[in-house]
Design a protein around this motif. Structure first.
Motif, PDB file in Angstrom:
ATOM      1  N   GLN A   1      44.800  37.412  31.983  1.00 22.52           N
ATOM      2  CA  GLN A   1      44.869  37.604  33.409  1.00 22.52           C
ATOM      3  C   GLN A   1      44.911  39.241  33.799  1.00 22.52           C
TER       4      GLN A   1
ATOM      5  N   GLN B   1      43.778  41.755  32.144  1.00 25.02           N
ATOM      6  CA  GLN B   1      42.507  42.283  32.051  1.00 25.02           C
ATOM      7  C   GLN B   1      41.367  42.094  33.139  1.00 25.02           C
ATOM      8  N   GLU B   2      41.468  40.789  33.835  1.00 22.94           N
ATOM      9  CA  GLU B   2      40.651  40.293  34.805  1.00 22.94           C
ATOM     10  C   GLU B   2      41.263  40.822  36.098  1.00 22.94           C
ATOM     11  N   ASN B   3      42.320  41.067  36.328  1.00 23.68           N
ATOM     12  CA  ASN B   3      42.717  41.458  37.739  1.00 23.68           C
ATOM     13  C   ASN B   3      44.267  41.785  37.484  1.00 23.68           C
ATOM     14  N   GLN B   4      44.648  42.939  37.557  1.00 26.15           N
ATOM     15  CA  GLN B   4      45.968  43.524  37.335  1.00 26.15           C
ATOM     16  C   GLN B   4      47.085  42.829  38.317  1.00 26.15           C
ATOM     17  N   VAL B   5      46.651  42.786  39.474  1.00 29.94           N
ATOM     18  CA  VAL B   5      47.876  42.198  40.419  1.00 29.94           C
ATOM     19  C   VAL B   5      47.857  40.509  40.064  1.00 29.94           C
ATOM     20  N   VAL B   6      46.791  39.900  39.953  1.00 30.98           N
ATOM     21  CA  VAL B   6      46.954  38.424  39.492  1.00 30.98           C
ATOM     22  C   VAL B   6      47.704  38.190  38.219  1.00 30.98           C
ATOM     23  N   GLY B   7      47.531  39.031  37.470  1.00 30.75           N
ATOM     24  CA  GLY B   7      48.148  39.087  36.110  1.00 30.75           C
ATOM     25  C   GLY B   7      49.590  39.317  36.244  1.00 30.75           C
TER      26      GLY B   7
END
Length: 120
Positions: free
Chosen positions: A81, A83-89
């Motif tokens: 998560q 890696q895909e989107n830091q805020v979402v992660g």
């Protein structure tokens, strides 16, 4: 030897239960189910075992719930998560950690009560 057998048997049960949940859901849903439910159950059992001695504690806590919950898969999914989107992660990691903590605290509170926390 008895303790080893309890952990072994509990681990078989917990990993089978996790496999069933994983078979019925996606990985992201499975992580929420097993980690939040497992945290609640572990908090509940620890609260219960503080009040009453139980010779099966290792079977249920270390064995079954240790195998049912999955920190390593959560960590791997969290890393994905991030890696895909830091805020979402970051939000995912905080939400999962907070959910598991609150579930464990709630389970403990329901089975032990607040006497341990209030200094009594």
């Amino acid at each position: 030897m008895k303790n080893l057998f309890q952990v072994f048997l509990g681990g078989m049960i917990g990993s089978l239960l996790r496999f069933i949940v994983q078979s019925l859901t996606s990985v992201s849903i499975m992580l929420w189910i097993v980690n939040v439910l497992g945290s609640f159950a572990l908090g509940s059992l620890n609260g219960y075992f503080e009040r009453k001695e139980n010779k099966l504690k290792l079977l249920f806590t270390t064995g079954m719930l240790g195998a049912f919950t999955t920190f390593s898969t959560f960590s791997e999914y969290w890393f994905h998560q991030l890696q895909e989107n830091q805020v979402v992660g970051i939000l995912y990691g905080i939400a999962m950690t907070l959910s598991c903590f609150l579930a464990a605290f709630g389970g403990y509170y329901l089975n032990r009560g607040m006497t341990k926390w209030s200094g009594s």
